[in-house]
Design a protein around this motif. Sequence first.
Motif, PDB file in Angstrom:
ATOM      1  N   ARG A  44      37.762  34.340 -76.532  1.00  0.00           N
ATOM      2  CA  ARG A  44      37.171  34.829 -75.290  1.00  0.00           C
ATOM      3  C   ARG A  44      37.915  34.203 -74.121  1.00  0.00           C
ATOM      4  N   SER A  81      34.116  30.000 -62.911  1.00  0.00           N
ATOM      5  CA  SER A  81      34.835  30.739 -63.947  1.00  0.00           C
ATOM      6  C   SER A  81      33.937  31.452 -64.950  1.00  0.00           C
ATOM      7  N   VAL A  82      32.785  30.882 -65.249  1.00  0.00           N
ATOM      8  CA  VAL A  82      31.931  31.452 -66.300  1.00  0.00           C
ATOM      9  C   VAL A  82      30.624  32.006 -65.750  1.00  0.00           C
ATOM     10  N   ILE A  95      30.328  35.675 -65.332  1.00  0.00           N
ATOM     11  CA  ILE A  95      30.283  36.415 -66.594  1.00  0.00           C
ATOM     12  C   ILE A  95      28.880  36.423 -67.173  1.00  0.00           C
ATOM     13  N   VAL A  96      28.229  35.248 -67.191  1.00  0.00           N
ATOM     14  CA  VAL A  96      26.935  35.119 -67.871  1.00  0.00           C
ATOM     15  C   VAL A  96      25.736  35.398 -66.981  1.00  0.00           C
ATOM     16  N   PHE A 103      38.435  33.700 -70.010  1.00  0.00           N
ATOM     17  CA  PHE A 103      37.732  33.684 -68.729  1.00  0.00           C
ATOM     18  C   PHE A 103      38.669  33.026 -67.728  1.00  0.00           C
ATOM     19  N   ALA A 129      30.205  32.126 -72.701  1.00  0.00           N
ATOM     20  CA  ALA A 129      31.040  33.060 -71.933  1.00  0.00           C
ATOM     21  C   ALA A 129      30.811  34.523 -72.343  1.00  0.00           C
ATOM     22  N   ARG A 130      29.593  34.804 -72.784  1.00  0.00           N
ATOM     23  CA  ARG A 130      29.195  36.194 -73.066  1.00  0.00           C
ATOM     24  C   ARG A 130      28.229  36.632 -71.966  1.00  0.00           C
ATOM     25  N   PRO A 131      28.330  37.875 -71.527  1.00  0.00           N
ATOM     26  CA  PRO A 131      27.366  38.355 -70.536  1.00  0.00           C
ATOM     27  C   PRO A 131      25.940  38.198 -71.035  1.00  0.00           C
TER      28      PRO A 131
END
Length: 120
Positions: A14, A45-46, A49-50, A16, A115-117
């Motif tokens: 993954r 950075s993350v 995304i989440v 990012f 780092a997953r939505p």
Amino acid sequence: MIEVKNVDKPDERRDFPRGHLEVCNLSGLVFGVATMEPGWRWSESVRPIVGTEYCEVHHNGYVVQGRLRLRMRDGSEAEVGPGDVFVCPPGHDAWVLGDEQFIVYDFAGGAAEYARPEGS
């Protein structure tokens, strides 16, 4: 049953901003190798995304290289570096210190969600 995987051939990668996570999935263990570049910060950075205010992943880590500063929701802080083993509960921000890559092995299983939505 014995399972063996090599970090040079992860099951998933993954990417990012300013970093990436490589994941090996084994029965009873999700093992992650995270690499963050100088200038990486979780909240920059993350978080986009989440979609959470803080990192909500539990980490059991072993630092291979570089230095990282951790700040908990309550304001308490710690710094980790090469050879350090650490536990960091959910509810934190973190950022790379200095001009060296930060590399950490994460044994907590949180790599499965890192780092997953949110909701995926």
